[in-house]
Design an enzyme around this catalytic site. Structure first.
Site, short mmCIF file in Angstrom:
data_model
loop_
_atom_site.label_atom_id
_atom_site.label_comp_id
_atom_site.label_asym_id
_atom_site.label_seq_id
_atom_site.Cartn_x
_atom_site.Cartn_y
_atom_site.Cartn_z
N HIS A 226 1.55 130.53 51.42
CA HIS A 226 2.20 129.68 50.87
C HIS A 226 3.51 129.31 51.39
O HIS A 226 3.56 128.99 52.56
CB HIS A 226 2.35 130.29 49.37
N GLY A 269 1.06 126.97 59.11
CA GLY A 269 1.80 125.62 58.90
C GLY A 269 0.39 124.45 59.02
O GLY A 269 0.91 123.20 59.17
N HIS A 272 -4.52 122.76 54.16
CA HIS A 272 -4.04 122.67 52.71
C HIS A 272 -5.14 122.69 51.72
O HIS A 272 -6.08 122.00 52.19
CB HIS A 272 -3.00 121.51 52.61
N ASP A 325 5.17 122.80 56.18
CA ASP A 325 5.74 124.00 56.73
C ASP A 325 5.76 124.08 58.47
O ASP A 325 6.73 124.54 58.88
CB ASP A 325 5.14 125.17 56.25
N ARG A 369 -4.80 132.54 29.91
CA ARG A 369 -5.50 133.71 29.86
C ARG A 369 -6.82 133.30 30.19
O ARG A 369 -7.73 133.18 29.25
CB ARG A 369 -5.45 134.51 28.49
#
Ligand code: CMC
Length: 384
Positions: A226, A269, A272, A325, A369
């Site tokens: 991430h 990097g 996705h 990134d 949940r």
């Protein structure tokens, strides 16, 4: 007969909620109705922060009031400063990294925030603004402690981006550096149900408080799959440079990458979960970062050229594109920012998205949940 439930590994493709804040699609990235390229070209980070937190674009008087509120909230309580004075030792001589220091700093802030136990919308908005203002100060003070310098006080005359850069270095950034930082923060501000935002919403859904939800989100963002990818991407380019030598020899770069592919290593990097044809943010930051590199000189241009070769090989051979990134790593390196601060800077931006989501969750809550498919042992007896 009942059929066994099946799980979507990594929740891939699962629609886990509704939001009015952001839409990540193959073809676009939208913050509250505005396309990311539009925002990157035309909005400041403070305007985007207001848009995300309040829901609408600010008028000029709303923006001025918002900026003034942020400036007024930049200073940190004494107890957090005390902790940050020791953070250099924790990083330099023990096992902490800046993301851990930031996580603990936010956690200590919760003990001292008069609104910390209040989840009402007004209290949540006040806390959002405070966190947005305080996080750059944590990053700046921590970097000063790591470097063995006195803290640099927040500068009320500077924007969020310029103040962040000044507190880290003690120097006023150039307008160009401020602009690059500002756009990177706009690009990083929000991204719907990514792992850290989802974490924050899960915590908020238990009626957990905003500081707790943000602390959890920071822990989630740290991971290399991430937000930690911006640091990991730069580390990877440094590894390639170390292994291939000073020249950008395409054959050597290809060989390095083929070794990585053979060892089934992920290139940091790249890739996705949603964007399979490219991340809309990446080319925007790449263009800005490259311009900054051209202004700084050959060494930095060569870094971008290395990155571009890696990118081309990934696209040609794997059909996998860079995410934001990848250019971020090269861009922040060009700006002289220490690598372990890249992900904390991501936090200085994404705090806006997290807080917007925490408020949205609290405003229309249902406990998150889900169920799980049990694949453990069949029923057995303890005594037999
Ligand atoms: N390098 C090499 N191969 C990759 C990469 C990569 N970076 N990303 C995906 N692949 C391959 C993967 O090995 C798989 O191949 P195969 O089908 O042969 O097994 C295929 O592409 C599909 O990948 P996946 O792992 O199933 O995709 P995912 O949706 O689970 O993973 C990801 C998404 C971001 C975790 C992954 O692309 C990755 O690990 N990237 C590197 C870390 C990274 O850059 N993270 C930043 C994410 S975006 C911004 C942010 O959150 O900050």
């Amino acid at each position: 007969m009942t059929t066994a439930p099946t799980a979507a590994k990594g929740l891939e493709g699962v629609i886990a909620g509704e939001t009015e804040i952001c839409n990540v699609e193959q073809t676009s990235l939208i913050y509250r109705g505005y396309e990311i390229a539009d925002l990157a070209a035309n909005a400041s980070f403070e305007e985007v922060a207001y848009l995300l937190l309040v829901g609408e674009k600010p008028t000029s008087s709303e923006l001025a009031a918002f900026k003034a509120e942020l400036v007024a909230e930049r200073a940190l309580p004494a107890q957090v400063c005390e902790f940050l004075k020791g953070s250099g030792d924790l990083v330099n001589n023990h096992n902490a990294v800046p993301m851990d220091i930031l996580r603990t700093g936010v956690s200590i802030l919760s003990h001292l925030d008069g609104d910390s136990q209040d989840n009402a919308p007004e209290a949540n908005l006040r806390k959002s603004k405070r966190l947005l203002a305080q996080i750059p100060t944590i990053i700046g003070h921590m970097q000063n402690s790591i470097d063995g310098r006195d803290f640099v006080a927040p500068d009320a005359s500077l924007s969020h981006s310029a103040n962040l850069l000044k507190m880290m270095t003690g120097e006023n950034p150039t307008p160009e550096a401020e602009k690059v930082m500002d756009v990177s923060l706009v690009l990083y501000a929000e991204h719907d149900y990514n792992a850290s935002t989802f974490t924050s919403r899960i915590i908020a859904s238990t009626l957990g408080d905003m500081h707790g939800a943000v602390t959890g989100a920071i822990a989630a963002l740290k991971g290399k799959l991430h937000g930690g990818a911006n640091e990991a991407a730069m580390d990877m380019l440094s590894d390639i440079r170390r292994d291939i030598g000073p020249e950008n020899d395409t054959a050597k770069i290809t060989e390095w990458m083929h070794n990585a592919f053979a060892e089934k290593r992920k290139l940091m990097g790249f890739g996705h979960r949603v964007y399979k044809n490219g991340d809309h943010r990446a080319p925007i930051l790449h263009a800005l970062g490259r311009k900054a590199a051209e202004a700084r000189g050959d060494e930095f241009v060569k870094l971008f050229e290395l990155g571009e070769t890696v990118q081309k090989i990934m696209e040609d051979e794997k059909n996998i594109y860079p995410n934001v990134d990848f250019p971020c790593g090269m861009t922040y390196f060009t700006m002289g920012i220490p690598v372990p601060q890249y992900t904390p800077i991501f936090v200085a931006s994404r705090i806006t998205g997290w807080c917007a989501h925490i408020m949205e969750q609290h405003a229309n809550n249902r406990l998150i949940r889900p169920r799980v498919a049990y694949v453990g042992p069949a029923l057995r007896n303890w005594k037999s």
